[in-house]
Write a protein that holds these residues in place. Structure first.
Motif, mmCIF file in Angstrom:
data_model
loop_
_atom_site.group_PDB
_atom_site.id
_atom_site.type_symbol
_atom_site.label_atom_id
_atom_site.label_comp_id
_atom_site.label_asym_id
_atom_site.label_seq_id
_atom_site.Cartn_x
_atom_site.Cartn_y
_atom_site.Cartn_z
ATOM 1 N N TYR A 33 0.851 -1.180 0.000
ATOM 2 C CA TYR A 33 0.000 0.000 0.000
ATOM 3 C C TYR A 33 0.889 1.232 0.000
ATOM 4 C CZ TYR A 33 -3.764 -3.200 1.021
ATOM 5 O OH TYR A 33 -4.663 -4.227 0.933
ATOM 6 N N ALA A 35 0.942 5.075 0.536
ATOM 7 C CA ALA A 35 0.179 6.183 1.110
ATOM 8 C C ALA A 35 0.581 7.479 0.422
ATOM 9 C CB ALA A 35 0.435 6.277 2.601
ATOM 10 N N ASP A 58 -6.925 10.974 3.732
ATOM 11 C CA ASP A 58 -5.719 10.149 3.772
ATOM 12 C C ASP A 58 -5.962 8.999 2.803
ATOM 13 O OD1 ASP A 58 -4.115 11.438 5.733
ATOM 14 O OD2 ASP A 58 -5.424 10.650 7.294
ATOM 15 N N ALA A 60 -4.605 5.732 0.388
ATOM 16 C CA ALA A 60 -3.591 4.696 0.164
ATOM 17 C C ALA A 60 -3.964 3.952 -1.114
ATOM 18 C CB ALA A 60 -3.527 3.730 1.330
ATOM 19 N N LEU A 129 -7.950 3.271 -1.231
ATOM 20 C CA LEU A 129 -8.595 3.220 0.087
ATOM 21 C C LEU A 129 -8.503 4.578 0.759
ATOM 22 C CD1 LEU A 129 -6.873 -0.073 1.221
ATOM 23 C CD2 LEU A 129 -9.177 0.152 0.309
ATOM 24 N N ASN A 131 -7.990 5.920 4.155
ATOM 25 C CA ASN A 131 -7.616 5.565 5.527
ATOM 26 C C ASN A 131 -8.353 6.453 6.518
ATOM 27 O OD1 ASN A 131 -5.852 3.561 4.722
ATOM 28 N ND2 ASN A 131 -4.118 4.964 4.611
ATOM 29 N N ASN A 132 -8.571 7.681 6.113
ATOM 30 C CA ASN A 132 -9.281 8.647 6.932
ATOM 31 C C ASN A 132 -9.894 9.650 5.967
ATOM 32 O OD1 ASN A 132 -10.237 10.131 9.065
ATOM 33 N ND2 ASN A 132 -8.236 10.903 9.705
#
Length: 136
Positions: A33, A35, A58, A60, A129, A131-132
């Motif tokens: 992953y 980021a 955030d 990824a 994705l 993450n946040n």
């Protein structure tokens, strides 16, 4: 004397094993992953209303292999630009509920893959994705 030599050999074995591990080739099918750092931050819903709407994401990117990871890192500024442009176009509704955020995630993945296909000839990224993800 033999005991001393055996103890010395016993202590040296882990060092030799660690040196051999470092020489192994990396698995070309290893999933990793990447980021995007720092997080993406900006304004959205620029419809002329007096209220300021801000997002922080955030992100990824899932890739397979070291080559794909390198391609993503090389093209990160272009990916970030594409995602910022996408997020800026969103409305309050498209940033406020779970279903809309999932559609946004899928659109972000699609645009990331398109940009990488244009630059590298292949989509490279398998998934995107959050993450946040904060929208106010």
């Amino acid at each position: 004397m033999k005991t001393w030599i055996l103890m010395l050999l016993a202590l040296a074995m882990p060092v030799v094993a660690m040196a051999e591990e470092g020489g192994e080739k990396e698995d070309p099918n290893k999933v990793s992953y990447v980021a995007l750092a720092p997080p993406l931050v900006g304004n959205y819903a620029l419809d002329g209303s007096p209220k300021l709407h801000v997002y922080k994401a955030d992100v990824a990117l899932r890739v397979t292999g070291a080559d794909a990871q390198k391609l993503v890192k090389t093209n990160e500024p272009l990916i970030r630009n594409q995602l910022v442009a996408l997020f800026t176009q969103q409305t309050v509704d498209s940033m406020s509920n779970v279903d809309a955020k999932e559609k946004l995630r899928q659109e972000a993945l699609k645009q990331t893959q398109e940009v990488l296909t244009q630059e590298t000839g292949k989509p490279v990224v398998e998934d995107l994705l959050f993450n946040n993800f904060i929208a106010q």
